[in-house]
Design a protein around this motif. Structure first.
Motif, PDB file in Angstrom:
ATOM      1  N   UNK A   1      24.422  36.412  24.298  1.00 11.15           N
ATOM      2  CA  UNK A   1      24.262  37.281  25.460  1.00 11.15           C
ATOM      3  C   UNK A   1      25.462  38.216  25.519  1.00 11.15           C
ATOM      4  N   UNK A   2      25.197  39.504  25.697  1.00  4.45           N
ATOM      5  CA  UNK A   2      26.250  40.503  25.855  1.00  4.45           C
ATOM      6  C   UNK A   2      25.989  41.264  27.149  1.00  4.45           C
ATOM      7  N   UNK A   3      27.056  41.496  27.891  1.00  3.44           N
ATOM      8  CA  UNK A   3      26.952  42.231  29.151  1.00  3.44           C
ATOM      9  C   UNK A   3      28.002  43.330  29.182  1.00  3.44           C
TER      10      UNK A   3
ATOM     11  N   UNK B   1      36.589  45.841  35.241  1.00  2.00           N
ATOM     12  CA  UNK B   1      35.315  45.167  35.459  1.00  2.00           C
ATOM     13  C   UNK B   1      35.069  44.047  34.452  1.00  2.00           C
ATOM     14  N   UNK B   2      36.140  43.554  33.827  1.00  2.00           N
ATOM     15  CA  UNK B   2      35.948  42.481  32.847  1.00  2.00           C
ATOM     16  C   UNK B   2      35.476  41.178  33.495  1.00  2.00           C
ATOM     17  N   UNK B   3      35.950  40.881  34.713  1.00  2.00           N
ATOM     18  CA  UNK B   3      35.506  39.653  35.381  1.00  2.00           C
ATOM     19  C   UNK B   3      34.017  39.731  35.710  1.00  2.00           C
ATOM     20  N   UNK B   4      33.550  40.911  36.066  1.00  2.00           N
ATOM     21  CA  UNK B   4      32.125  41.101  36.335  1.00  2.00           C
ATOM     22  C   UNK B   4      31.304  40.872  35.064  1.00  2.00           C
ATOM     23  N   UNK B   5      31.784  41.389  33.937  1.00  2.00           N
ATOM     24  CA  UNK B   5      31.068  41.209  32.668  1.00  2.00           C
ATOM     25  C   UNK B   5      31.038  39.738  32.253  1.00  2.00           C
ATOM     26  N   UNK B   6      32.173  39.059  32.385  1.00  2.00           N
ATOM     27  CA  UNK B   6      32.226  37.632  32.037  1.00  2.00           C
ATOM     28  C   UNK B   6      31.298  36.835  32.949  1.00  2.00           C
ATOM     29  N   UNK B   7      31.354  37.110  34.231  1.00  2.00           N
ATOM     30  CA  UNK B   7      30.508  36.399  35.188  1.00  2.00           C
ATOM     31  C   UNK B   7      29.027  36.615  34.874  1.00  2.00           C
ATOM     32  N   UNK B   8      28.661  37.834  34.531  1.00  2.00           N
ATOM     33  CA  UNK B   8      27.275  38.116  34.160  1.00  2.00           C
ATOM     34  C   UNK B   8      26.827  37.312  32.955  1.00  2.00           C
TER      35      UNK B   8
ATOM     36  N   UNK C   1      19.340  37.177  36.705  1.00  2.42           N
ATOM     37  CA  UNK C   1      20.405  36.314  37.244  1.00  2.42           C
ATOM     38  C   UNK C   1      21.785  36.859  36.898  1.00  2.42           C
ATOM     39  N   UNK C   2      21.953  37.326  35.673  1.00  8.69           N
ATOM     40  CA  UNK C   2      23.230  37.912  35.264  1.00  8.69           C
ATOM     41  C   UNK C   2      23.562  39.162  36.054  1.00  8.69           C
TER      42      UNK C   2
END
Length: 146
Positions: free
Chosen positions: A83-85, A95-102, A47-48
């Motif tokens: 959880x870490x992404x 790509x910080x928004x992508x990492x936070x969203x994940x 899902x992430x």
């Protein structure tokens, strides 16, 4: 959207993290893969990953980024899961928004899968919470590490 036309295309990396607090009994069932909906950690990872890839479709002013790497880590402790992404790309914006969203979607997926175990007699979740969602770092260009 912000105009990024004149920005250089460089290597980008970001890492985000967050935590979900759960009852010890729930953690035990997650570890033993005895949750009714299935493997909680693997499902949260999937899902992430989907969330990272679809961030620009969920956040209106977020640019679509050609993500090149997604890496999740799940630390299962006695009464919480961290959880870490980490996300990597070569592009004109971070790509910080992508990492936070994940991270956030992975945490929400965990909650969804175990909510029947976390409910009290009134149907509420007094001991369950998601928090500490933060960007650990973001890097670009020469600061990039593999």
């Amino acid at each position: 959207m912000i105009d990024i036309t004149d920005k250089n295309t460089v290597k980008r990396e970001a890492m985000a993290t967050g935590t979900i607090k759960l009852n010890k009994e729930t953690i035990k069932l997650i570890r033993e893969k005895q949750v009714k909906k299935g493997d909680v950690i693997e499902t949260a990872k999937i899902a992430g990953t989907i969330a990272v890839k679809n961030t620009s479709g969920m956040i209106p002013y977020c640019h679509p980024v050609p993500v090149m790497s997604i890496d999740f880590n799940f630390e299962v402790e006695d009464s919480k899961i961290i959880v870490t992404c980490r996300v990597k790309a070569i592009y004109r914006t971070g790509v910080e928004m992508e990492a936070i969203n994940g991270v956030q979607v992975a945490l929400l997926t965990i909650w969804d899968m175990v909510k029947y175990l976390e409910k009290d007699e009134t149907g509420n979740y007094p001991d369950t919470s998601i928090g500490n969602v933060t960007v650990v770092y973001k890097r670009k260009g020469d600061a990039y590490t593999s």
